[in-house]
Enzyme design. Structure first.
Site, PDB file in Angstrom:
ATOM      1  CB  VAL A 245      -9.469  -6.199 -10.961  1.00  0.00           C
ATOM      2  CG1 VAL A 245      -9.904  -4.922 -10.254  1.00  0.00           C
ATOM      3  CG2 VAL A 245      -8.090  -6.709 -10.801  1.00  0.00           C
ATOM      4  CB  SER A 246     -12.512 -10.200 -13.329  1.00  0.00           C
ATOM      5  OG  SER A 246     -13.257 -10.317 -12.360  1.00  0.00           O
ATOM      6  CB  THR A 247      -9.289  -8.605 -17.048  1.00  0.00           C
ATOM      7  OG1 THR A 247     -10.164  -7.273 -16.874  1.00  0.00           O
ATOM      8  CG2 THR A 247     -10.681  -9.679 -17.270  1.00  0.00           C
TER       9      THR A 247
ATOM     10  CD  GLN B 187     -11.854  -5.797 -14.470  1.00  0.00           C
ATOM     11  OE1 GLN B 187     -11.570  -6.593 -13.810  1.00  0.00           O
ATOM     12  NE2 GLN B 187     -13.156  -5.610 -14.709  1.00  0.00           N
TER      13      GLN B 187
END
Length: 189
Positions: free
Chosen positions: A8-10, A13
């Site tokens: 996941v990027s952030t 999330q």
């Protein structure tokens, strides 16, 4: 052996959806990252690739979890192929263990990159259109021009401190001085 990789990027999330799918796909070991797909230094991906041996399969939930550019994806796929490792993407239906899977992988990677480029172009065009209508992007200013002028007059008194003025205006001292510098550089033009 199936080795899973989820990303996941952030921080807001969650990995749950990907982890559940990878477990259902029979992954014996799953590595995770919380980082942009554009980054090359992802410890989870490095861990996953270091555990892969000839005949193993690296499994991801979706192709874009592995990388952001066609170049990244193709390079990784080539490295895996050179080591005799296969790659599978669950939602994209890709399995590089077959000729059709390898072809489909390259097509999907190109389409994913094109989609990101189109999003970038639309965003840029939208921002330019908004600027043409006089809208500024970014965070709203904390201090109005009038407040900055008032602060400059208050600071002309040697007994008044920047901290006092900032507290009166309800902003941090750094915000006050940044606004004053911006005003002074504008007045020099």
């Amino acid at each position: 052996m199936h080795i899973g990789y989820a990303r996941v990027s952030t921080t807001d999330q969650r990995l749950d959806l990907q982890l559940d799918a990878l477990k259902r796909a029979g992954c014996e070991r799953i590595f995770t990252d919380q980082a942009s797909g554009a980054r090359n230094d992802r410890p989870g991906l490095e861990g996953a690739t270091s555990h892969l041996r000839a005949g193993d399969t690296l499994v991801v939930w979706k192709l874009d979890r592995l990388g952001r550019t066609v170049r990244q994806l193709v390079e990784l796929a080539s490295q895996l192929e050179g080591r005799g490792v296969h790659f599978a993407s669950l939602t994209d239906g890709i399995d590089t263990g077959t000729a059709a899977g390898r072809f489909f992988f390259h097509v999907m990677a190109a389409l994913a990159e094109m989609e990101r480029d189109l999003i970038r172009e639309r965003t840029k065009a939208g921002l330019e259109a908004a600027r043409a209508r006089g809208r500024q992007g970014g965070r709203p200013r904390k201090l109005t021009a009038r407040q900055v002028s008032h602060a400059a007059k208050l600071l002309a008194d040697p007994e008044t401190t920047g901290s006092d003025v900032a507290q009166t205006l309800g902003v941090a001292r750094s915000t006050l001085y940044r606004a004053l510098r911006a005003k002074s550089s504008l007045s020099k033009l």
